[in-house]
Design a protein around this motif. Sequence first.
Motif, PDB file in Angstrom:
ATOM      1  N   ALA A   1      25.053  24.303   1.915  1.00 22.19           N
ATOM      2  CA  ALA A   1      25.348  25.627   1.365  1.00 22.19           C
ATOM      3  C   ALA A   1      26.576  26.249   2.026  1.00 22.19           C
ATOM      4  CB  ALA A   1      24.133  26.536   1.511  1.00 22.19           C
ATOM      5  N   VAL A   2      26.632  26.216   3.349  1.00 22.32           N
ATOM      6  CA  VAL A   2      27.774  26.805   4.059  1.00 22.32           C
ATOM      7  C   VAL A   2      29.037  25.987   3.803  1.00 22.32           C
ATOM      8  CG1 VAL A   2      28.736  27.363   6.329  1.00 22.32           C
ATOM      9  CG2 VAL A   2      26.363  27.929   5.813  1.00 22.32           C
TER      10      VAL A   2
ATOM     11  N   LEU B   1      19.077  29.642  -4.881  1.00 21.59           N
ATOM     12  CA  LEU B   1      19.553  30.706  -3.991  1.00 21.59           C
ATOM     13  C   LEU B   1      20.937  31.173  -4.427  1.00 21.59           C
ATOM     14  CD1 LEU B   1      19.564  32.477  -1.410  1.00 21.59           C
ATOM     15  CD2 LEU B   1      20.427  30.446  -0.187  1.00 21.59           C
ATOM     16  N   PHE B   2      21.826  30.240  -4.708  1.00 26.90           N
ATOM     17  CA  PHE B   2      23.176  30.604  -5.155  1.00 26.90           C
ATOM     18  C   PHE B   2      23.113  31.391  -6.465  1.00 26.90           C
ATOM     19  CE2 PHE B   2      24.824  27.967  -1.893  1.00 26.90           C
ATOM     20  CZ  PHE B   2      26.192  28.206  -1.792  1.00 26.90           C
ATOM     21  N   ARG B   3      22.302  30.935  -7.410  1.00 28.64           N
ATOM     22  CA  ARG B   3      22.219  31.615  -8.706  1.00 28.64           C
ATOM     23  C   ARG B   3      21.669  33.036  -8.562  1.00 28.64           C
ATOM     24  NH1 ARG B   3      20.170  26.467 -12.246  1.00 28.64           N
ATOM     25  NH2 ARG B   3      22.235  25.551 -12.516  1.00 28.64           N
TER      26      ARG B   3
ATOM     27  N   VAL C   1      25.099  39.852  -6.937  1.00 33.10           N
ATOM     28  CA  VAL C   1      26.471  40.274  -6.640  1.00 33.10           C
ATOM     29  C   VAL C   1      27.187  40.682  -7.926  1.00 33.10           C
ATOM     30  CG1 VAL C   1      28.706  39.450  -5.768  1.00 33.10           C
ATOM     31  CG2 VAL C   1      26.616  38.957  -4.498  1.00 33.10           C
ATOM     32  N   GLN C   2      26.923  39.963  -9.009  1.00 35.02           N
ATOM     33  CA  GLN C   2      27.512  40.313 -10.309  1.00 35.02           C
ATOM     34  C   GLN C   2      27.094  41.719 -10.715  1.00 35.02           C
ATOM     35  OE1 GLN C   2      29.193  37.698 -12.378  1.00 35.02           O
ATOM     36  NE2 GLN C   2      30.008  39.498 -13.380  1.00 35.02           N
TER      37      GLN C   2
ATOM     38  N   THR D   1      28.859  34.589   2.405  1.00 34.56           N
ATOM     39  CA  THR D   1      27.786  34.142   3.290  1.00 34.56           C
ATOM     40  C   THR D   1      26.791  35.273   3.542  1.00 34.56           C
ATOM     41  OG1 THR D   1      29.308  32.580   4.323  1.00 34.56           O
ATOM     42  CG2 THR D   1      27.295  33.053   5.520  1.00 34.56           C
ATOM     43  N   SER D   2      27.290  36.470   3.744  1.00 32.78           N
ATOM     44  CA  SER D   2      26.416  37.631   3.940  1.00 32.78           C
ATOM     45  C   SER D   2      25.554  37.891   2.707  1.00 32.78           C
ATOM     46  CB  SER D   2      27.239  38.876   4.261  1.00 32.78           C
ATOM     47  OG  SER D   2      27.889  38.721   5.502  1.00 32.78           O
ATOM     48  N   ALA D   3      26.131  37.716   1.534  1.00 36.40           N
ATOM     49  CA  ALA D   3      25.367  37.908   0.296  1.00 36.40           C
ATOM     50  C   ALA D   3      24.255  36.867   0.190  1.00 36.40           C
ATOM     51  CB  ALA D   3      26.299  37.819  -0.910  1.00 36.40           C
ATOM     52  N   LEU D   4      24.549  35.618   0.536  1.00 35.70           N
ATOM     53  CA  LEU D   4      23.503  34.587   0.533  1.00 35.70           C
ATOM     54  C   LEU D   4      22.402  34.946   1.537  1.00 35.70           C
ATOM     55  CD1 LEU D   4      25.659  31.340   0.346  1.00 35.70           C
ATOM     56  CD2 LEU D   4      24.040  32.121  -1.398  1.00 35.70           C
TER      57      LEU D   4
END
Length: 121
Positions: free
Chosen positions: A57-58, A106-108, A114-115, A76-79
């Motif tokens: 992920a990172v 997690l990304f989705r 964030v969107q 990264t903070s958002a994740l």
Amino acid sequence: MMANLHTTLRAQAKRALPILKGGLNLLETKGWCQHHAWMTNDGDIARRVKDADKFCAVGAILAAGGRAIRAIHLATSALNANIANGVGVTGYNDTPGRTKRQVIGLFRRTIANVQTISERE
């Protein structure tokens, strides 16, 4: 004061969004790994991003962000904000039994959140 906060959050979300989307794309199209930022299909640690076949992920965030350090930090903070138990992105990615599908999820989720922030008035 509150309007300035919303403006700042929206601007940060807009900076993080392309990095998150780029990281997701790498995970979906290239592959996923644990315990290393990026690896080859042979299981070796890739020395350069361009040689990588799989990303953690990172690693996906770093590869997608290039030299945009602030945007990488925001992504990264958002994740991290979307991980319930507070282990952080690396801990989440490297948890024994974790799957590529879970990391992509997690990304989705993070991208959706964030969107929403980036589109607020």
